[in-house]
Structure formats: structure tokens, C-alpha cells
Scaffold this motif. Structure first.
Motif, PDB file in Angstrom:
ATOM      1  N   ASP A  14       0.815  -1.417   0.006  1.00 46.93           N
ATOM      2  CA  ASP A  14       0.014  -0.099  -0.020  1.00 46.93           C
ATOM      3  C   ASP A  14       0.837   1.195   0.043  1.00 46.93           C
ATOM      4  O   ASP A  14       0.529   2.374   0.402  1.00 46.93           O
ATOM      5  CB  ASP A  14      -0.981   0.040   1.199  1.00 46.93           C
ATOM      6  CG  ASP A  14      -1.703  -1.092   0.921  1.00 46.93           C
ATOM      7  OD1 ASP A  14      -1.991  -1.655   0.144  1.00 46.93           O
ATOM      8  OD2 ASP A  14      -2.303  -1.669   2.364  1.00 46.93           O
ATOM      9  N   GLU A  15       2.142   1.030  -0.756  1.00 45.72           N
ATOM     10  CA  GLU A  15       2.923   2.351  -0.562  1.00 45.72           C
ATOM     11  C   GLU A  15       2.497   3.683  -1.647  1.00 45.72           C
ATOM     12  O   GLU A  15       2.803   4.609  -1.542  1.00 45.72           O
ATOM     13  CB  GLU A  15       4.223   1.904  -0.909  1.00 45.72           C
ATOM     14  CG  GLU A  15       4.910   1.192   0.119  1.00 45.72           C
ATOM     15  CD  GLU A  15       4.778  -0.418  -0.405  1.00 45.72           C
ATOM     16  OE1 GLU A  15       3.814  -0.824  -1.081  1.00 45.72           O
ATOM     17  OE2 GLU A  15       5.422  -1.132   0.366  1.00 45.72           O
ATOM     18  N   GLY A  16       1.472   2.904  -2.547  1.00 47.04           N
ATOM     19  CA  GLY A  16       1.070   3.847  -3.751  1.00 47.04           C
ATOM     20  C   GLY A  16       1.523   3.468  -4.759  1.00 47.04           C
ATOM     21  O   GLY A  16       1.630   4.320  -5.958  1.00 47.04           O
ATOM     22  N   LYS A  17       1.798   1.943  -4.988  1.00 46.10           N
ATOM     23  CA  LYS A  17       2.227   1.789  -6.470  1.00 46.10           C
ATOM     24  C   LYS A  17       1.450   2.062  -7.784  1.00 46.10           C
ATOM     25  O   LYS A  17       1.928   2.546  -8.808  1.00 46.10           O
ATOM     26  CB  LYS A  17       2.541   0.067  -6.402  1.00 46.10           C
ATOM     27  CG  LYS A  17       3.480  -0.015  -5.198  1.00 46.10           C
ATOM     28  CD  LYS A  17       3.670  -1.703  -5.052  1.00 46.10           C
ATOM     29  CE  LYS A  17       2.175  -2.360  -4.205  1.00 46.10           C
ATOM     30  NZ  LYS A  17       2.123  -2.027  -3.087  1.00 46.10           N
ATOM     31  N   GLY A  18       0.033   1.847  -7.204  1.00 47.78           N
ATOM     32  CA  GLY A  18      -0.730   2.168  -8.585  1.00 47.78           C
ATOM     33  C   GLY A  18      -0.647   3.387  -9.040  1.00 47.78           C
ATOM     34  O   GLY A  18      -0.842   3.651 -10.375  1.00 47.78           O
ATOM     35  N   LYS A  19      -0.686   4.496  -8.040  1.00 49.65           N
ATOM     36  CA  LYS A  19      -0.672   5.838  -8.551  1.00 49.65           C
ATOM     37  C   LYS A  19       0.385   6.054  -9.248  1.00 49.65           C
ATOM     38  O   LYS A  19       0.430   6.651 -10.369  1.00 49.65           O
ATOM     39  CB  LYS A  19      -0.651   6.740  -7.298  1.00 49.65           C
ATOM     40  CG  LYS A  19      -0.222   8.206  -7.553  1.00 49.65           C
ATOM     41  CD  LYS A  19      -0.423   9.414  -6.471  1.00 49.65           C
ATOM     42  CE  LYS A  19       0.378  10.435  -7.045  1.00 49.65           C
ATOM     43  NZ  LYS A  19       0.239  11.648  -6.322  1.00 49.65           N
TER      44      LYS A  19
END
Ligand code: GDP
Ligand code: IMO
Ligand code: MG
Length: 426
Positions: A14-19
Motif C-alpha cells: 500500500d505504498e502507492g504503487k498504483g498511483k
């Protein structure tokens, strides 16, 4: 031959990979997932809309790029169908540009049941899985009992019935009661749905693309500290989440791996059970969770929060061979007077800068404190506008980690992304 770049989570997911995959997509020809499955929840925000992707790569929104689900992924046809249909309803037809490796393993309805059943037997020791059947599906792969996506094209019913009956025997021996009739019916329909997508020999597609000098971005799921080998075992997921997983999960030779982007939050979160040395149980942790909106995108569970951990980050950087760093959710720290950074661990009377594989219970982080910036950074558009204290924080991290922080995220939206001059795109 072009090399493949990889984006890897350096913490517990949930580090923000998708963004960031979405932000980087215009620079690449192909975006590929190489491990994990619908345990992932990758959030993208743009034009006032929010999307959560589970199995489909985050490169589907920008510029009509090819997206690939690689052999290392475990695919649940039902979740996949729900995801693809939701996108189709938004005008994004993926049948022409989402390719799925025939070697991806299928998550069966009984894998989901087994996941929940195994957790139930663990009681207080439970892992806190996402309940998506990830562990049982990978177990079947490794024990050579799995079904692959390619199997749906050939005598599938027989293979499915045999696998299901094996699972039923296990569940019976556990005395676990369940009803999968409805789930199974939908699942079998989704197998038919899957057939309209292009099922490919993924490794040939990937290597031929590289030969044609097409650029590929591989999108990691979960994070390094959830890796089956190097994470906080047994509180991990069941795949290799690290950069090496990209080689086996797509069929790429190690020498054809290029940039390894390591992505981390400016603080730290974890969802599910397991050690978390810098976890906060006080008002500060609660505040991080509130401001950071730290609730799981798949299960809705509250994420545990704590300060950034340099010991863990150094470990993750080492394992992955990170070449460039990306820092997320910096805006969340705008609300704190002081920012703490764990630089070492005290375990008993020993001080260590190494991430231990045991003794988690007794870890006491040793912190350095830096002043917070206490100003809104969500609307800034260049690194020149960084408050002085944020610059100090970044410099401190770069000095410790010895890798440049090339992108700083200041909000969930695609536009709230500061690409620094140091960003190096080959
Ligand atoms: P992933 O699994 O690594 O793709 O990350 P998730 O999507 O599960 O979790 C990241 C969460 O943080 C999502 O809700 C994003 O919308 C949000 N997010 C991403 N970057 C930022 C940021 O810079 N600031 C804030 N406040 N939220 C962010
Ligand atoms: P993304 O890709 C955060 C965690 C679960 C549990 C453990 C094992 O969105 O970062 P599993 O269902 O994989 O067997 O669960 O791993 N977990 C994640 N935590 N982000 C994820 O994915 C996760 N995928 C699994 O909470 O602790
Ligand atoms: Mg996520």
C-alpha cells in the motif's frame, strides 16, 4: 535489447504503487504485473474519479498501452471479471490490449474457502490474510497441483472437478463447513468471460517486445517486507514480491532488468498481523491513520501506522537493488510538529542496523527527530516550493539510504506528483 524497469514496494504494501505506475505509464509501451493476485488493491485518482485495481495492471488508463498479466500472478477469474466489467462500463475495453499469460495460475472458489479455513485454525496466530485464496493457490502451484489459465482452453471441466474434489477432501478432514454453490456458479461463468481475452505465451511476448526496443514497466504488488523469503515470515504473502520475482514472474533474464524504482510512504503502515517495529499505539498513530485515510482498499481493514523505518528501508533497498526512490504521502506528515525516523534497533542490549529475522517482539527503535514543515504541500507543483523542513527530511533520507528520491507525492491525485530534476528515465 531494452531493459525492463520495475516498481517495487519497500514496506508492507500500500505504498502507492498504483498511483505511480499510472503516472509513469506515458513513458512506457507495456505495463506488466508479475506476482500476487487480487490481494492487491492499487488506487488511482484522476479527473475527480477513483479506481481500485486488483489484478489488472495500473497502466490501463493512459495512452492505450498494452497491459500484461504475467505467469507469476494468481488470477481469480471472478474478481477479474468484476474488475474488467467495471472498467468496460467506464468505456475502457481491455479485450484488445490486456494480455494474460497462459501460465498464470487460477484461484478456484475452494482456494478462497481453504484460505479462510486455514486462518480459522490458527486462532491468535492468524496471518490476517485478505481471504482471497492467495496462499492455497500458490501452494497448489508449488506442489504441482494447480490449474493454469491456459487450461480453460482444453478439457477444463475434468481438471477443475479433480482439483475441487482434492480441496473438498482437505476441507472435510478439517471439519470445515461451507457452501460454494453460488460462488462456484459465478466463477464458472467468469471462466467463459475470460476466453474473450488474449491468452498468450507471456515470456515470448515480453522478450520479443524488449528485442523490438519496447519499454516495459513491471508493477509490483504487496511489498518487500511481505515477501515469502525475505519478509517477516510467516506473516507474509505467498509470492516473491521483490525485484527478483519479476524475472520469474514474467520470464525476463536478470541482466535485462533496468531501473528498480523503490516506493515507500514517508511513514509506515501495515495491514494484518505480524511484527512492525515502529508501530504507534498512541494518539500520533491514530492521527496518521485519520489523516492518511489508512484503511485497506481491498478489505477495508484499518491499517496499523508508525514512523518511517530506515533499517527496514535499507534492507529492502539491498534485496531489490533499488536505483531510484519514490516517496509517497508526504502531505500526511504536514500535520506533525516533529517527525521521527528510526535509524537503528535496540534488541536486548544490542544495537543493530540490520533487519532481524527473529526477536521481533523485543525490538525498540532508536529514533532521530526532525522538525515538521507544518504547511500544506498538496497544491505545490515543483520541488522549488518544498518547505525547508521537507528538504531537510529528504536530504536526511537520501544521505542515509544513498539513493536519490526522484519523485515526491503530495496527494492522492495523479497531478499531485512532484517529479524532481534527479529523475532519470532511460
Ligand atoms: P498500492 O497498493 O501500493 O497501490 O497503494 P494503495 O492504493 O493500496 O494505498 C495507497 C493509498 O494512498 C490510496 O488510497 C491512494 O489514493 C493514497 N495516496 C497515494 N499517494 C498519496 C499521497 O501522496 N498522499 C495522500 N494523502 N494519499 C496518497
Ligand atoms: P498491495 O499490492 C498490503 C497482506 C495481508 C496479510 C498478508 C498475507 O495493495 O500493496 P494474503 O492475502 O496475501 O495471503 O495476505 O499480506 N497483504 C497486503 N497488505 N497491501 C497488499 O497489497 C497486500 N496483499 C497482501 O494483509 O497480512
Ligand atoms: Mg494496496
Amino acid at each position: 535489447m531494452k531493459k525492463t524497469d520495475i516498481l517495487i514496494g519497500l514496506q508492507w504494501g500500500d505504498e502507492g504503487k498504483g498511483k505511480i505506475v499510472d503516472v509513469l505509464t506515458p513513458h512506457y509501451d507495456v505495463i506488466a504485473r508479475f506476482q500476487g493476485g487480487p490481494n492487491a488493491g492499487h488506487t488511482l485518482k484522476f479527473n475527480g474519479e477513483k479506481y481500485i485495481l486488483r489484478s489488472i495492471p495500473s497502466g490501463i488508463f493512459q495512452g492505450g498501452k498494452i497491459n500484461v498479466i504475467g505467469n507469476g500472478v494468481v488470477l481469480d477469474p471472478l474478481t477479474f471479471k468484476e474488475e474488467a466489467e467495471a472498467l468496460a462500463n467506464n468505456g475502457i475495453d481491455l479485450t484488445k490490449r490486456l494480455f494474460i499469460s497462459k501460465k498464470t495460475h487460477l484461484i478456484l472458489p475452494t482456494h478462497r474457502i481453504l484460505d479462510v479455513a486455514y486462518e480459522a485454525t490458527k486462532g491468535n496466530e492468524k496471518i490476517g490474510t485478505t481471504g482471497r485464496g492467495i496462499g492455497p493457490a500458490y501452494s497448489d502451484k508449488i506442489s504441482r497441483n494447480g490449474l493454469r489459465t491456459g487450461d480453460i482452453l482444453n478439457n477444463f471441466e475434468t481438471k477443475y472437478t479433480a482439483a475441487k474434489s482434492r480441496h473438498e477432501t482437505i476441507l472435510k478432514s478439517m471439519n470445515y463447513h461451507y457452501d460454494i454453490a453460488e460462488l462456484e456458479e459465478k466463477w464458472l461463468q467468469s471462466i467463459e468471460y475470460l476466453k474473450q481475452f488474449k491468452l498468450i505465451e507471456g515470456e515470448y511476448f515480453i522478450n520479443q517486445s524488449l528485442k523490438k526496443y519496447k519499454s516495459i514497466l513491471a508493477e509490483g504488488a504487496q511489498g518487500t517486507l511481505l515477501d515469502i523469503d525475505f519478509g517477516s515470515y510467516p506473516f507474509v504473502t505467498s509470492s516473491n514480491t521483490i525485484s527478483a520475482g519479476c524475472a520469474t514472474g514474467l520470464g525476463i533474464a536478470p541482466q535485462n532488468i533496468g531501473e528498480v524504482y523503490g516506493i515507500f510512504k514517508a511513514y509506515c503502515t501495515r495491514v494484518g498481523s505480524g511484527p512492525f517495529p515502529t508501530e504507534l499505539f498512541d494518539e500520533t498513530g491514530y492521527k496518521m491513520c485519520e489523516i492518511g485515510n489508512e484503511f485497506g482498499s481491498v478489505t477495508g481493514r484499518q491499517r496499523r501506522c508508525g514512523w518511517i523505518d530506515i533499517v527496514a528501508l535499507k534492507y529492502s533497498i539491498m534485496i531489490n537493488g533499488v536505483t531510484q526512490l519514490i516517496m509517497m504521502k508526504s502531505d500526511v506528515l504536514s500535520h506533525f510538529d516533529t517527525i521521527k525516523i528510526a535509524v537503528a534497533y535496540k534488541i536486548g542490549s544490542n544495537i543493530t542496523e540490520e533487519f532481524p529475522s527473529d526477536f521481533y517482539e523485543n525490538i525498540e527503535p532508536i529514533y532521530t527527530e526532525l522538525p515538521g514543515w507544518k504547511s500544506d504541500i498538496t497544491k505545490i507543483s515543483s520541488e522549488n516550493e518544498f518547505p525547508e523542513e521537507l528538504n531537510l527530511f529528504i536530504q536526511f533520507l537520501e544521505n542515509e539510504l544513498k539513493i536519490p528520491i526522484v519523485i515526491v507525492s503530495v496527494g492522492p491525485d495523479r497531478k499531485q506528483t512532484i517529479i524532481r530534476e534527479s529523475f532519470n528515465l532511460q
